[in-house]
Each structure stands twice: as structure tokens, then as C-alpha cells.
Motif scaffolding. Structure first.
Motif, PDB file in Angstrom:
ATOM      1  N   GLN A  57     -24.757 -16.479 -21.537  1.00  0.00           N
ATOM      2  CA  GLN A  57     -23.616 -17.008 -20.788  1.00  0.00           C
ATOM      3  C   GLN A  57     -23.336 -18.458 -21.170  1.00  0.00           C
ATOM      4  O   GLN A  57     -22.187 -18.866 -21.324  1.00  0.00           O
ATOM      5  N   GLY A  58     -24.394 -19.234 -21.330  1.00  0.00           N
ATOM      6  CA  GLY A  58     -24.215 -20.628 -21.713  1.00  0.00           C
ATOM      7  C   GLY A  58     -23.597 -20.770 -23.095  1.00  0.00           C
ATOM      8  O   GLY A  58     -22.690 -21.590 -23.308  1.00  0.00           O
ATOM      9  N   THR A  66     -21.737 -18.526 -24.834  1.00  0.00           N
ATOM     10  CA  THR A  66     -20.352 -18.055 -24.905  1.00  0.00           C
ATOM     11  C   THR A  66     -19.392 -19.000 -24.188  1.00  0.00           C
ATOM     12  O   THR A  66     -18.208 -19.055 -24.521  1.00  0.00           O
ATOM     13  N   THR A  67     -19.907 -19.762 -23.205  1.00  0.00           N
ATOM     14  CA  THR A  67     -19.043 -20.683 -22.480  1.00  0.00           C
ATOM     15  C   THR A  67     -18.576 -21.839 -23.363  1.00  0.00           C
ATOM     16  O   THR A  67     -17.396 -22.200 -23.359  1.00  0.00           O
ATOM     17  N   VAL A  68     -19.500 -22.418 -24.108  1.00  0.00           N
ATOM     18  CA  VAL A  68     -19.139 -23.585 -24.930  1.00  0.00           C
ATOM     19  C   VAL A  68     -18.822 -23.204 -26.374  1.00  0.00           C
ATOM     20  O   VAL A  68     -18.486 -24.073 -27.177  1.00  0.00           O
ATOM     21  N   TYR A  73     -15.721 -12.944 -30.227  1.00  0.00           N
ATOM     22  CA  TYR A  73     -15.677 -12.166 -28.989  1.00  0.00           C
ATOM     23  C   TYR A  73     -15.436 -10.684 -29.269  1.00  0.00           C
ATOM     24  O   TYR A  73     -15.930  -9.819 -28.537  1.00  0.00           O
ATOM     25  N   PRO A 104     -23.289 -22.227 -17.536  1.00  0.00           N
ATOM     26  CA  PRO A 104     -22.278 -23.133 -18.103  1.00  0.00           C
ATOM     27  C   PRO A 104     -22.505 -24.599 -17.794  1.00  0.00           C
ATOM     28  O   PRO A 104     -22.159 -25.469 -18.603  1.00  0.00           O
ATOM     29  N   SER A 109     -22.871 -27.173 -20.820  1.00  0.00           N
ATOM     30  CA  SER A 109     -21.927 -28.280 -20.974  1.00  0.00           C
ATOM     31  C   SER A 109     -22.657 -29.608 -21.122  1.00  0.00           C
ATOM     32  O   SER A 109     -22.232 -30.484 -21.888  1.00  0.00           O
TER      33      SER A 109
END
Length: 372
Positions: free
Chosen positions: A40-41, A43-45, A64, A167, A171
Motif C-alpha cells: 500500500q505504501g 503504490t501510494t507514492v 497498475y 501512506p 510519504s
């Protein structure tokens, strides 16, 4: 229980307590948590990292696309391979994804390569898909009752909820290094630790006999009202003290010389919260041991394990309360007293306001002790 997935004779029927008493369950739990958190981390950044490397919108979309396509590979590994070879089905995609993470760490220019990003996304999607699907298959292999299976899977699903905080950390890492190296290294660490956790777990499937355990404590009746009051009072005090701290902040602490009072209130809030947590842990420890003392059951955790799960595992308390309620109802029917607790109300209060649910369980436990 009779509502099992399979009724094949001669095979063990795993309970939630059986699952939670094994290393393999917690290895799967922690590995899933790490992968959900790391994935998750990343794919977020990822869009920011790719743009920094010179990628366009189309290149980012390719990653993606590969990630979504990876779910097909993950499903194949889960349904075809994991049922026979559980550990290789999970570790193989982990190793492949680890190699890709190492490659992008050593050669940051790969963030702008469409071919590599598609391949990387494919591997990441496979890893994120194979774990929840394979874990469900492993759990079903133990022939649990529906409530036990649902609770065991619910606890596993909390790893996805926890990953919502990823996230924030990603970040922070990206701000420290906008080239993406720190994010890639953090993701790599999650993969490696997950693989290390799974290596000692053999087998991963729950198709063997569960370990027998029994840690009895002499049953003791408690006032359900007193239990509810003890657990509710700290919440009320914390709320009132928090209002006091907020009021001092609004009045200007330095100007009025009340900064020390606000600090004292904040410390008092912390002490009350710790005291409430200690009593909750004590109650969970005692109730599991006392119910075992009244009658041994494979559906009961050992007192120490129950205490740790209530404190450390998200949704651990509601899940354990539900299983205790189900056990107490079965004991009530066996003793001729009928249902001792409403499961619907227990579920409602377990999530809305646990002190009431705890009082309901304590009341049912008192009734179940009979002449003890």
C-alpha cells in the motif's frame, strides 16, 4: 459444532483458539500485515517516484495494469499450488518480487521503464492476491465451524485495515528521498521479513491435528455491573479530562500560567488509560482460565494468549467475545439452561461499546458455573 465445511470422519475440527495457538497462523498474519503495509505504501507514492524519474502518465498506468493482472497469477497460485504446496506458493512470488525490488533499488532508472514496471506490477499484484486467498484455503482445511472460520478470517482482514496507515509512512520516506530509494528499501524489508517469518512454518495448511492445551483457573463469579463500571469509568474520566486539557489550551497556557496543570491532566489521562488496559487484560486472562476450570474445551485460548491478543491484535477483543458467547451458549444448552447470551446483542455491543459486551459475557459465565 455441527455447522462445519466438511464432515469427513477422523479429521480434526479446528477452532479459533486452535488457530490462534499456532505459530503458522501468526506467521501468516504478520506476513500479510507486512505485505499489505509495504504494498500500500509503495503504490501510494509510486506516481510521484515515476514522475521524478521522467515517466509519463501512460507509463504509470502500465504499472497498475500489471498489478491488476497479477491477481490472476495470485489466484492460480492460491487455488492450484497452495492446496498442495502451501509454503512454496507464498514464498516463490515473494522471492521474485524481492529481486525486482533489489533491481529498482540498484538501478533507479528502471522506474521509467514500461517493460520493467509492468513486470514489477505483475509480481506485486500476485503477492498481494495469493496471501488472502491461500490463507482462506488453509483455514478451511482445518474444517472449522462457521463462526470460528469467520473470526479467524476477520482477524486476518485487519491487516488490510492496518495498511491504511502505510501512506503516511511512505510519504515521510518520500520526502526524505524523492528518488524513491528509501521507499523501495522499506518495501524490500517488508518482503524479506515476511519470507523469514514463513520459513519456519511447516506446514502452513491446517489439515493436521491441533495441539491439545488446558490452562484451568478456579471459576469465580463477578458482578457484571461492577465489571462494566470499572471498564466504563476510565473512558468517562478520559473524556472529561481531555475536555479540561482542551479548555486550558484554548485559554492560552503561557499567559495564564496553567501549562503545568494541563501537563498534569494529560499525564492523568495516560495513567487512567493504562489502568483500564491492565484491567481489561486481567479480565481476559481470568475469564479464559476460569471457563477452562469449569470444563476443558479446545475452543478456549490459554489465558496468556487471550490476554496478548486482546491487547495487541486489532479487533481481537470483539472476536474473542463472540467466540466466548458461542461457547457459553453451547454450555447452557448442554446443562439444560438454554441460551445464556444473545449473540446478536453481543456482536452489537462488542463493536459499539465493549464494556457492555464484556458484562454480558461475565453474566453468562456466572450462570454457566452452576454449583461451582
Amino acid at each position: 459444532m455441527t455447522d462445519n465445511f466438511s464432515q469427513a470422519a477422523g479429521r480434526a475440527e479446528w477452532t479459533l483458539a486452535d488457530f490462534l495457538s499456532t505459530y503458522r497462523y501468526w506467521a501468516l498474519f504478520l506476513a500479510s500485515l507486512l505485505l499489505a503495509f509495504g504494498g500500500q505504501g509503495l503504490t501510494t507514492v509510486f506516481p510521484l517516484i515515476s514522475q521524478e524519474a521522467g515517466s509519463g502518465v501512460q507509463t504509470i498506468a502500465i504499472f497498475y495494469l500489471g498489478s491488476n493482472a497479477g491477481w490472476v497469477i495470485g489466484a492460480f497460485l492460491a487455488f492450484v499450488v497452495a492446496s498442495r504446496h502451501g509454503r512454496p506458493a507464498l514464498i516463490a512470488p515473494l522471492v521474485a518480487c524481492t529481486l525486482a525490488a533489489i533491481a529498482v533499488s540498484l538501478a533507479p532508472a528502471l522506474w521509467a521503464s514500461p517493460v520493467f514496471l509492468f513486470f514489477f506490477g505483475l509480481l506485486l499484484g500476485a503477492v498481494r492476491a495469493v496471501f488472502p486467498l491461500a490463507i482462506a484455503i488453509f483455514l478451511v482445511g482445518g474444517r472449522p465451524g462457521r463462526i470460528d472460520f469467520g473470526c479467524a478470517l476477520t482477524l486476518m482482514s485487519t491487516t488490510i485495515l492496518t495498511s491504511a496507515f502505510a501512506p503516511v509512512f511512505a510519504s515521510w520516506l518520500y520526502q526524505a528521498d524523492q528518488g524513491g530509494l528509501s521507499v523501495a528499501i522499506a518495501f524490500l524489508a517488508c518482503l524479506v521479513i515476511a519470507a523469514v517469518l514463513l520459513l519456519p512454518a511447516q506446514p502452513l495448511a491446517f489439515d493436521d491435528m491441533p495441539r491439545r492445551r488446558h490452562r484451568p483457573i478456579a471459576p469465580q463469579r463477578r458482578s457484571p455491573l461492577m465489571v462494566a463500571v470499572i471498564l466504563t469509568a476510565p473512558l468517562v474520566l478520559i473524556f472529561l479530562l481531555s475536555l479540561g486539557v482542551y479548555g486550558f489550551q484554548g485559554d492560552g497556557l503561557e499567559a495564564n500560567g496553567t501549562f503545568e496543570i494541563a501537563q498534569l491532566l494529560a499525564l492523568l489521562v495516560l495513567v487512567i488509560a493504562i489502568a483500564a488496559l491492565i484491567y481489561l487484560a486481567y479480565w481476559a486472562y481470568r475469564i479464559h482460565g476460569e471457563l477452562a476450570g469449569a470444563a476443558p474445551s479446545q475452543r478456549l485460548l490459554t489465558p496468556l494468549a487471550a490476554m496478548l491478543i486482546v491487547i495487541l491484535v486489532p479487533l481481537g477483543l470483539p472476536v474473542l467475545l463472540m467466540t466466548l458467547g458461542d461457547l457459553l451458549n453451547d454450555r447452557g444448552r448442554e446443562s439444560g439452561h438454554g441460551r445464556l447470551i444473545s449473540i446478536a446483542w453481543l456482536a452489537f455491543w462488542s463493536f459499539l461499546f465493549p464494556p457492555i459486551a464484556i458484562a454480558l459475557v461475565q453474566n453468562a459465565a456466572n450462570k454457566s458455573y452452576g454449583g461451582v
